[in-house]
Design a protein around this motif. Structure first.
Motif, mmCIF file in Angstrom:
data_model
loop_
_atom_site.group_PDB
_atom_site.id
_atom_site.type_symbol
_atom_site.label_atom_id
_atom_site.label_comp_id
_atom_site.label_asym_id
_atom_site.label_seq_id
_atom_site.Cartn_x
_atom_site.Cartn_y
_atom_site.Cartn_z
ATOM 1 N N ARG A 7 15.889 11.330 -3.017
ATOM 2 C CA ARG A 7 15.746 11.202 -4.486
ATOM 3 C C ARG A 7 17.412 11.366 -4.995
ATOM 4 N N GLY A 8 17.916 10.103 -5.538
ATOM 5 C CA GLY A 8 19.162 10.085 -6.096
ATOM 6 C C GLY A 8 20.256 9.572 -4.950
ATOM 7 N N SER A 9 19.719 8.811 -3.995
ATOM 8 C CA SER A 9 20.598 8.445 -2.541
ATOM 9 C C SER A 9 20.494 6.749 -2.936
ATOM 10 N N ALA A 10 21.822 6.430 -3.130
ATOM 11 C CA ALA A 10 21.589 4.701 -3.480
ATOM 12 C C ALA A 10 21.367 4.144 -2.050
ATOM 13 N N LEU A 11 21.877 4.771 -0.966
ATOM 14 C CA LEU A 11 21.525 4.039 0.346
ATOM 15 C C LEU A 11 20.052 3.914 0.637
ATOM 16 N N PHE A 12 19.336 4.934 0.251
ATOM 17 C CA PHE A 12 17.906 5.152 0.380
ATOM 18 C C PHE A 12 17.192 4.150 -0.314
ATOM 19 N N ARG A 13 17.555 4.140 -1.884
ATOM 20 C CA ARG A 13 17.240 2.995 -2.611
ATOM 21 C C ARG A 13 17.352 1.678 -2.290
ATOM 22 N N GLU A 14 18.228 1.366 -1.533
ATOM 23 C CA GLU A 14 18.795 -0.034 -1.144
ATOM 24 C C GLU A 14 17.763 -0.347 0.081
ATOM 25 N N PHE A 15 17.682 0.636 1.081
ATOM 26 C CA PHE A 15 17.031 0.389 2.271
ATOM 27 C C PHE A 15 15.420 0.461 2.306
ATOM 28 N N VAL A 16 14.908 1.508 1.590
ATOM 29 C CA VAL A 16 13.428 1.808 1.788
ATOM 30 C C VAL A 16 12.538 0.422 1.716
ATOM 31 N N LEU A 17 11.580 0.379 2.404
ATOM 32 C CA LEU A 17 10.760 -0.708 2.700
ATOM 33 C C LEU A 17 9.578 -0.739 1.418
ATOM 34 N N VAL A 18 9.860 -1.559 0.731
ATOM 35 C CA VAL A 18 9.007 -1.946 -0.477
ATOM 36 C C VAL A 18 8.469 -3.414 -0.407
ATOM 37 N N PRO A 19 7.470 -3.543 0.153
ATOM 38 C CA PRO A 19 6.958 -5.078 0.390
ATOM 39 C C PRO A 19 7.268 -6.029 -0.836
ATOM 40 N N TYR A 75 2.300 -14.749 0.099
ATOM 41 C CA TYR A 75 1.116 -14.206 -0.517
ATOM 42 C C TYR A 75 1.742 -13.072 -1.750
ATOM 43 N N LEU A 76 2.824 -12.325 -1.598
ATOM 44 C CA LEU A 76 2.929 -11.647 -2.558
ATOM 45 C C LEU A 76 3.806 -12.158 -3.734
ATOM 46 N N ARG A 77 4.339 -13.337 -3.603
ATOM 47 C CA ARG A 77 5.373 -13.971 -4.551
ATOM 48 C C ARG A 77 4.194 -14.957 -5.153
ATOM 49 N N SER A 78 2.946 -14.931 -4.611
ATOM 50 C CA SER A 78 1.773 -15.801 -5.626
ATOM 51 C C SER A 78 1.177 -14.927 -6.341
ATOM 52 N N GLN A 79 1.458 -13.380 -6.411
ATOM 53 C CA GLN A 79 0.653 -12.420 -7.126
ATOM 54 C C GLN A 79 1.529 -12.119 -8.585
ATOM 55 N N PRO A 80 0.839 -11.727 -9.480
ATOM 56 C CA PRO A 80 1.762 -11.246 -10.735
ATOM 57 C C PRO A 80 2.878 -10.404 -10.409
ATOM 58 N N PRO A 81 3.948 -10.460 -11.069
ATOM 59 C CA PRO A 81 5.105 -9.623 -10.752
ATOM 60 C C PRO A 81 4.920 -8.497 -11.110
ATOM 61 N N VAL A 82 5.423 -7.187 -10.574
ATOM 62 C CA VAL A 82 5.339 -6.098 -10.625
ATOM 63 C C VAL A 82 6.891 -5.436 -10.984
ATOM 64 N N SER A 91 -0.034 -2.836 3.712
ATOM 65 C CA SER A 91 -0.067 -2.004 2.745
ATOM 66 C C SER A 91 0.254 -2.367 1.436
ATOM 67 N N GLY A 92 0.141 -1.289 0.515
ATOM 68 C CA GLY A 92 0.316 -1.608 -0.786
ATOM 69 C C GLY A 92 1.791 -2.279 -1.307
ATOM 70 N N SER A 93 1.661 -3.415 -2.045
ATOM 71 C CA SER A 93 2.906 -3.907 -2.482
ATOM 72 C C SER A 93 3.986 -3.105 -2.956
ATOM 73 N N ILE A 94 3.703 -2.151 -3.662
ATOM 74 C CA ILE A 94 4.848 -1.135 -4.090
ATOM 75 C C ILE A 94 4.829 0.503 -3.323
ATOM 76 N N THR A 95 4.150 0.303 -2.068
ATOM 77 C CA THR A 95 4.279 1.343 -1.197
ATOM 78 C C THR A 95 5.766 1.585 -0.540
ATOM 79 N N ALA A 96 6.419 2.623 -0.696
ATOM 80 C CA ALA A 96 7.781 2.972 -0.257
ATOM 81 C C ALA A 96 7.816 3.453 0.960
ATOM 82 N N THR A 97 8.022 2.775 2.233
ATOM 83 C CA THR A 97 7.942 3.265 3.281
ATOM 84 C C THR A 97 9.227 3.358 4.260
ATOM 85 N N ALA A 98 9.482 4.492 5.034
ATOM 86 C CA ALA A 98 10.618 4.759 5.768
ATOM 87 C C ALA A 98 10.224 5.645 6.805
ATOM 88 N N GLY A 99 11.083 5.277 7.915
ATOM 89 C CA GLY A 99 11.098 5.997 9.095
ATOM 90 C C GLY A 99 11.138 5.140 10.170
#
Length: 318
Positions: free
Chosen positions: A108-120, A296-303, A186-194
């Motif tokens: 929460r509040g980390s710019a590096l985390f926000r830039e690196f976390v995997l969101v498909p 595939y994800l680019r063919s879906q409606p934007p989120v 996984s879900g297209s907006i799932t935030a995955t890290a580790g």
């Protein structure tokens, strides 16, 4: 012994000098090449003593002992890649914790985390650095400690068997395999890290290594089974990241340890080429999955994501 006559006087021949130190007289010689040498330039041998030049030549002529993975057999070798990976993971965690001002809520509040976390969805929009960067992020200190402990336990011995370069490639391919599975399943907006995807890949590689060494793989299979069961049972854990990493690491190790035998490689060099080719094929397969998921994800409606990806989307650790 020869004698020399000078003006009616008898004199001894000059004393030989060391071939490496002409200013040093010596009565010793190498029992292999016969050249005179001083004590500093001689080394004990099974029969007599050899000069340092003959010792070096002998070392070049002897093929080094290698492990089943093609690495030089050296039980005392420092597993520097494993320690380096641990250091990088810890450093990234410290940076995110400092940015967030919290050791447990470092996401929460980390710019590096926000830039690196995997969101498909964000990867599909072109932020491909997340595919690798997410493998060095962790949700809190406990998540970090669990993954780094597992990496420390399995990584040290596996690195000695595979060698530093092949081991590092298996780790990165496992990480990429975990990210590819997340992208595809996984879900297209799932935030995955580790780092667990990469660690699971090492679990698979260790299992393959035990089989190659004709040792029982049962302990590793039990560990893998328990961890997969946990991944199925507990919410918030990236099952696909784990399974994708496990599959990629296992296939990579099979390519290094078994594919040369299956393809009847006749020389160590040929075996290494086959191993590298297999690792490349696994990496290409992971990239193909990522490309297909991206299309595939680019063919879906934007989120539209409002706020930090690590907090507005479903969180999954691996």
């Amino acid at each position: 012994m020869g004698w020399a006559w000078h003006d009616g006087r008898v004199s001894n021949p000059p004393t030989p000098t060391c071939v490496r130190h002409p200013d040093r007289a010596t009565g010793l010689a190498c029992t292999r090449c016969g050249r005179p040498a001083c004590p500093e330039c001689l080394r004990p041998a099974a029969v007599g003593q050899h000069c340092v030049d003959c010792v070096r030549q002998g070392q070049r002529d002897v093929r080094p002992v290698r492990t089943v993975g093609g690495a030089r057999a050296d039980a005392e070798a420092v597993p520097s890649v494993t320690y380096g990976l641990i250091a990088v993971n810890v450093l990234v965690y410290v940076i995110t914790a400092a940015q967030a001002g919290s050791a447990m809520d470092n996401y929460r509040g980390s710019a590096l985390f926000r830039e690196f976390v995997l969101v498909p969805r964000l990867v599909a929009d072109g932020e491909f650095l997340r595919l690798i960067g997410s493998g060095f992020l962790h949700y809190g200190a406990i998540h970090l400690l669990v993954n780094m402990f597992a990496l420390y336990i399995v990584g040290r011995d596996l690195e000695r068997v595979l060698g530093r370069t092949r081991y590092a490639c298996v780790y990165l391919i496992s990480l990429l395999g975990g990210s590819a599975a997340v992208m595809a399943l996984s879900g297209s907006i799932t935030a995955t890290a580790g780092a667990s995807g990469a660690v699971y890949g090492l679990f698979g590689a260790v299992t393959v290594t035990l089989i190659r060494l004709r040792q029982s793989p049962t302990p590793m299979l039990v560990i893998i089974g328990i961890n997969v069961l946990i991944s199925f049972s507990l919410p918030g854990i990236s099952l696909w990241g784990h399974l994708g990493g496990l599959a990629a690491g296992t296939l990579g190790a099979l390519g290094i340890l078994f594919a040369p035998g299956w393809l009847s490689a006749r020389t160590p060099e040929a075996a290494q080429r086959i191993g590298w080719a297999t690792l490349g094929a696994v990496a290409v397969a992971c990239l193909a999955v990522i490309v297909a998921a991206t299309v595939y994800l680019r063919s879906q409606p934007p989120v539209i994501l409002i706020g930090a990806p690590a907090t507005v989307a479903e969180v999954a650790t691996h």
